[in-house]
Design an enzyme around this catalytic site. Structure first.
Site, PDB file in Angstrom:
ATOM      1  N   ARG A  33       1.022  39.872  -8.457  1.00 12.48           N
ATOM      2  CA  ARG A  33       0.287  41.020  -8.970  1.00 12.48           C
ATOM      3  C   ARG A  33       1.125  42.120  -9.526  1.00 12.48           C
ATOM      4  NH1 ARG A  33      -3.535  41.851  -4.057  1.00 12.48           N
ATOM      5  NH2 ARG A  33      -5.856  41.128  -5.177  1.00 12.48           N
ATOM      6  N   LYS A  86     -16.089  29.772   5.426  1.00 14.92           N
ATOM      7  CA  LYS A  86     -18.306  29.587   5.824  1.00 14.92           C
ATOM      8  C   LYS A  86     -18.698  29.607   4.687  1.00 14.92           C
ATOM      9  CE  LYS A  86     -16.161  32.972   9.373  1.00 14.92           C
ATOM     10  NZ  LYS A  86     -15.793  34.850   9.130  1.00 14.92           N
ATOM     11  N   GLY A 128      -8.591  34.450  -3.638  1.00 11.53           N
ATOM     12  CA  GLY A 128      -7.531  33.920  -1.880  1.00 11.53           C
ATOM     13  C   GLY A 128      -6.939  32.617  -1.939  1.00 11.53           C
ATOM     14  N   GLY A 160     -11.849  38.869  -3.141  1.00 11.41           N
ATOM     15  CA  GLY A 160     -13.084  39.601  -3.538  1.00 11.41           C
ATOM     16  C   GLY A 160     -13.415  39.754  -4.630  1.00 11.41           C
TER      17      GLY A 160
END
Ligand SMILES: Nc1ncnc2c1ncn2[C@@H]1O[C@H](COP(=O)(O)OP(=O)(O)O)[C@@H](O)[C@H]1O
Ligand SMILES: O=C(OP(=O)(O)O)[C@H](O)COP(=O)(O)O
Length: 401
Positions: free
Chosen positions: A41, A202, A358, A381
């Site tokens: 980053r 999920k 992620g 996100g």
């Protein structure tokens, strides 16, 4: 989303000698000794900062680190200064606060082309509350605003959203622009055939992404922990694999939607099963329809890897979000590694490959293939929200082009 004005659109006179408030996402992982364990980053923030330095701006950098509750020394941005200075080739000054008199003095002392890093903006609870008075105080430090913090653009905070109301112009930095070009542009107008690979643990966290992508892709490959909910919905036995019982109907409806839209939806045909959730578990490969009682699926099998790879051979654009298995355990990393290698190979042949944040990014980096991909997102996100078709408040707040 309307196209936003970029820092590259500004004129020399807009930048020379001007105080520029630059929101960056320097939320990097630190170890117990405050060493940076992944500087991606920071490196990603460099092009915009260097551009501003080169145009004679006084650069005021703002970021958060972690999720501190009040002033917490452990979350100070100080450990980032040496690496930032090294990458920028100047001595970056560091303030002990992000607002107030001391900071104002340090800003006033900045030479053209100088860089000042403010202390963690989340040391003030007003930041996350998007408090207008706090936003005004931040804004009062500068003449204009550049938001390059893509990783935090899904948060409507004072330094990512509120401040744009008080500084004109408010523009996107180069990283922000690049992320939007790929995650919105390439996905909205992909070179076809367009494939999406969605994995992870999920169904519930990826449902929005799958639904949104179904309207756009030609091929949808599903893997990872979520595949067992789809298997079970089709009547397969899944042993003790991860299943979201309350999402079975949803899985069935997604399979039907894919069919109705003519999307080729591929589920793994074989699975690597384990007798426990552990790195040293016993494992074997079984057909998708033959998961034994008491065993859990932790990776896709070799036949699935082959089928998936072949289906990707014809594509021109691929977006990948979520690992194919529990890649953190070496024994169950083969599926994820194979997908990473396949995408790297196809990138070399001109296919656009986009990795959406992620754990999938971590997997690509672990495989040493990050620099082979067309685009690796710096936001987990934020990239998910974009792929779901949501608008990001940090982007909406900027001036239209
Ligand atoms: N078969 C599986 N069973 C349980 N967990 C899995 C399985 N496959 C993948 N996972 C887990 O999913 C996690 C990543 O999911 P997710 O957070 O949705 O991905 P991303 O961060 O890329 O969006 C990883 O920690 C991985 O171990
Ligand atoms: O690391 C971040 O998010 P990510 O882990 O989803 O990529 C961003 O810096 C945002 O941090 P936040 O989720 O504490 O607002």
């Amino acid at each position: 989303m309307a196209t936003k004005k970029s820092v590259g659109d500004l004129k020399e006179a807009d930048l020379k000698g001007k105080k520029v408030f630059v929101r960056v996402d320097l939320n990097v992982p630190l170890d117990d000794n405050f060493n940076i364990t992944d500087d991606t980053r920071i490196r990603a923030a460099v092009p915009t900062i260097k551009y501003l330095m080169g145009h004679g701006s006084k650069v005021i950098l703002t970021s958060h680190l972690g999720r501190p509750k009040g002033v917490t020394p452990k979350y100070s941005l100080k450990p980032l200064v040496p690496r930032l200075s090294e990458l920028l080739g100047v001595e970056v000054k560091m303030a002990n606060d992000c607002i107030g008199e001391e900071v104002e003095k340090m800003v006033a002392a900045l030479p053209d082309g100088g860089v000042l890093l403010l202390e963690n903006v989340r040391f003030y609870k007003e930041e996350e509350k998007n408090d207008p008075e706090f936003a005004k105080k931040l804004a009062s430090l500068a003449d204009l605003y550049v938001n390059d913090a893509f990783g935090t653009a899904h948060r409507a905070h004072a330094s990512t959203e509120g401040v744009a109301k008080y500084l004109k112009p408010s523009v996107a930095g180069f990283l922000m622009q690049k992320e939007l070009d790929y995650l919105v542009g390439a996905v909205a107008n992909p070179k076809k055939p367009f494939a999406a690979i969605v994995g992870g643990s999920k169904v519930s966290t990826k449902i929005g992404v799958i639904e949104s992508l179904l309207a756009k892709v030609d091929i949808l490959i599903l893997g990872g922990g979520m595949m067992f909910t789809f298997y079970k919905a089709q009547g397969y036995a899944v042993g003790s694999s991860l299943v979201e019982e309350d999402k079975l109907d949803l899985a069935t409806s997604l399979l039907e939607k894919a069919k109705a839209k003519g999307v080729s939806l591929l589920l793994p045909t074989d699975v690597v099963v384990a007798d426990k959730f552990a790195a040293d578990a016993n494992s074997k490969v079984v057909p998708a329809s033959g998961i034994p009682d008491g065993w859990m699926g932790l990776d896709i099998g070799p036949d699935s890897i082959k089928t998936f790879s072949e289906s990707l051979d014809t594509t021109q654009t691929i977006i990948w979000n979520g690992p194919m298995g529990v890649f953190e355990f070496e024994k169950f990393a083969a599926g994820t590694e194979a997908v990473a290698k396949k995408l790297a190979e196809l990138s070399g042949k001109g296919v656009t490959t986009i990795i959406g944040g992620g754990d999938s990014v971590a997997a690509v980096e672990k495989a040493g293939l990050a620099d082979k991909m067309s685009h690796i997102s710096t936001g987990g996100g934020a990239s998910l929200e974009l792929l779901e078709g949501k608008q990001l408040p940090g982007v909406l707040a900027l001036n239209d082009a």
